[in-house]
Design an enzyme around this catalytic site. Sequence first.
Site, mmCIF file in Angstrom:
data_model
loop_
_atom_site.group_PDB
_atom_site.id
_atom_site.type_symbol
_atom_site.label_atom_id
_atom_site.label_comp_id
_atom_site.label_asym_id
_atom_site.label_seq_id
_atom_site.Cartn_x
_atom_site.Cartn_y
_atom_site.Cartn_z
ATOM 1 N N ASP A 1 0.725 -0.522 0.353
ATOM 2 C CA ASP A 1 0.325 0.214 0.614
ATOM 3 C C ASP A 1 0.775 1.017 0.119
ATOM 4 O O ASP A 1 2.486 1.270 0.767
ATOM 5 C CB ASP A 1 -0.949 0.201 1.246
ATOM 6 C CG ASP A 1 -1.811 1.674 1.065
ATOM 7 O OD1 ASP A 1 -2.240 1.825 -0.131
ATOM 8 O OD2 ASP A 1 -2.197 1.683 2.553
ATOM 9 N N SER A 2 0.037 2.207 -0.299
ATOM 10 C CA SER A 2 0.834 3.817 -0.541
ATOM 11 C C SER A 2 1.233 4.081 1.217
ATOM 12 O O SER A 2 1.305 5.669 1.476
ATOM 13 C CB SER A 2 0.193 5.054 -1.038
ATOM 14 O OG SER A 2 -1.054 4.858 -0.772
ATOM 15 N N GLU B 1 -8.083 9.382 9.035
ATOM 16 C CA GLU B 1 -6.587 9.264 9.681
ATOM 17 C C GLU B 1 -6.273 9.813 10.860
ATOM 18 O O GLU B 1 -5.768 9.628 11.982
ATOM 19 C CB GLU B 1 -5.527 10.345 8.412
ATOM 20 C CG GLU B 1 -5.369 8.866 7.324
ATOM 21 C CD GLU B 1 -4.341 9.254 6.800
ATOM 22 O OE1 GLU B 1 -3.581 9.789 6.987
ATOM 23 O OE2 GLU B 1 -3.771 8.763 5.828
ATOM 24 N N HIS C 1 -9.239 3.268 3.332
ATOM 25 C CA HIS C 1 -9.417 3.581 4.676
ATOM 26 C C HIS C 1 -11.131 3.642 5.187
ATOM 27 O O HIS C 1 -11.383 4.022 6.389
ATOM 28 C CB HIS C 1 -9.318 4.987 5.196
ATOM 29 C CG HIS C 1 -8.103 5.501 4.668
ATOM 30 N ND1 HIS C 1 -6.935 4.580 3.635
ATOM 31 C CD2 HIS C 1 -7.169 6.178 5.202
ATOM 32 C CE1 HIS C 1 -6.029 5.463 3.657
ATOM 33 N NE2 HIS C 1 -5.693 6.247 4.343
ATOM 34 N N CYS D 1 -12.404 1.911 -1.014
ATOM 35 C CA CYS D 1 -11.344 3.216 -0.511
ATOM 36 C C CYS D 1 -10.718 2.324 0.812
ATOM 37 O O CYS D 1 -11.330 1.774 1.361
ATOM 38 C CB CYS D 1 -11.318 4.395 0.235
ATOM 39 S SG CYS D 1 -9.522 5.094 0.677
ATOM 40 N N CYS E 1 -4.786 -1.892 -1.947
ATOM 41 C CA CYS E 1 -4.796 0.167 -1.998
ATOM 42 C C CYS E 1 -5.674 -0.034 -3.129
ATOM 43 O O CYS E 1 -5.039 -0.294 -4.498
ATOM 44 C CB CYS E 1 -3.836 1.077 -2.314
ATOM 45 S SG CYS E 1 -4.236 2.387 -3.341
HETATM 46 N N1 DGL Z 1 -5.450 3.078 0.140
HETATM 47 C C1 DGL Z 1 -6.060 4.751 -0.861
HETATM 48 C C2 DGL Z 1 -6.943 3.587 -1.298
HETATM 49 O O1 DGL Z 1 -7.822 2.635 -0.230
HETATM 50 C C3 DGL Z 1 -6.464 5.131 -0.018
HETATM 51 C C4 DGL Z 1 -5.487 6.604 1.078
HETATM 52 C C5 DGL Z 1 -4.682 7.058 0.150
HETATM 53 O O2 DGL Z 1 -4.990 7.528 -1.100
HETATM 54 O O3 DGL Z 1 -4.645 8.613 0.761
HETATM 55 O O4 DGL Z 1 -7.488 4.698 -2.144
#
Ligand code: DGL
Length: 270
Positions: free
Chosen positions: A19-20, A151, A189, A187, A71
């Site tokens: 993931d980023s 977050e 999150h 997403c 992600c």
């Molecule tokens: N992990 C990203 C997603 O699932 C969301 C977080 C981000 O873009 O910073 O799209």
Amino acid sequence: MRMTTSDPSNADLPIGVFDSGVGGLTVLRALRAQLPNESTIYLGDSARVPYGTKSTDFLVGQGVKLLVIACNTASALAIDQLAARHNPLPVVGVVEPGAAAAVAATRGHRHLVLATESTVRHHAYARAIRALDPSADVQEVGCSLLVALAEEGWTEGAIAESIARKYVEPALGATGRTAPDSVVLGCTHFPLLEGPIRAAVGAGPVIVDSATTTAEHVGRLLEASGARRQSTSPPAHRLIATDGPARFAALGSRFLAEHVDEADVEIVDL
Ligand code: DGL
């Protein structure tokens, strides 16, 4: 859906999860819950947002039997390139399993996808859902503030509910539309915000979480390839980040729903 096979002789290798940042920990959590005997290596490449091929090269170099792009945004933008780059290693994104689960979850055809602006711009969910159900009516809504709320840890109460309402109400109230049959949490999150999202969309729609559905997909893929881990020793789990171990540990504890100690976070410079 892409369904490559994992090599059974690699069965005891870990699953790589990319993931980023910390969001993919919701996918890791679902993987650990559903596949408790599997070892994992998670890389949150927050120093190189987003989607660097370097990060997945690093993970693959650690020796993994399957790579999860945990992600939605990276999956929407880069899944085909990453799958080609690491072929024949199986590479699983989160969009296709989420889309398949939305189509399977309801006999209706109306889907509301909540995602980041980038995921929405690429229409990855709309394409993946319509590939399975050409008559589907898919609305995609970019919900950047929900990422920030997750977050910050503001995942319940009046603020979270009113922001969730602000995003979904135009979609629910659009001319000629009725409530969707499914709401896709597109997403990483957003599983943390399921409560406020449920309050905003009402009791009707099925809420589909792409973290859980991806973990189920990985389980099926490993099973079908005879590549489930056989060892009876406890599985090993590594958490790797590219900067900010304190922030990673603090946010990670919430996203993974278990305590992450700063000392348990390995930092690599890619
Ligand atoms: N992990 C990203 C997603 O699932 C969301 C977080 C981000 O873009 O910073 O799209």
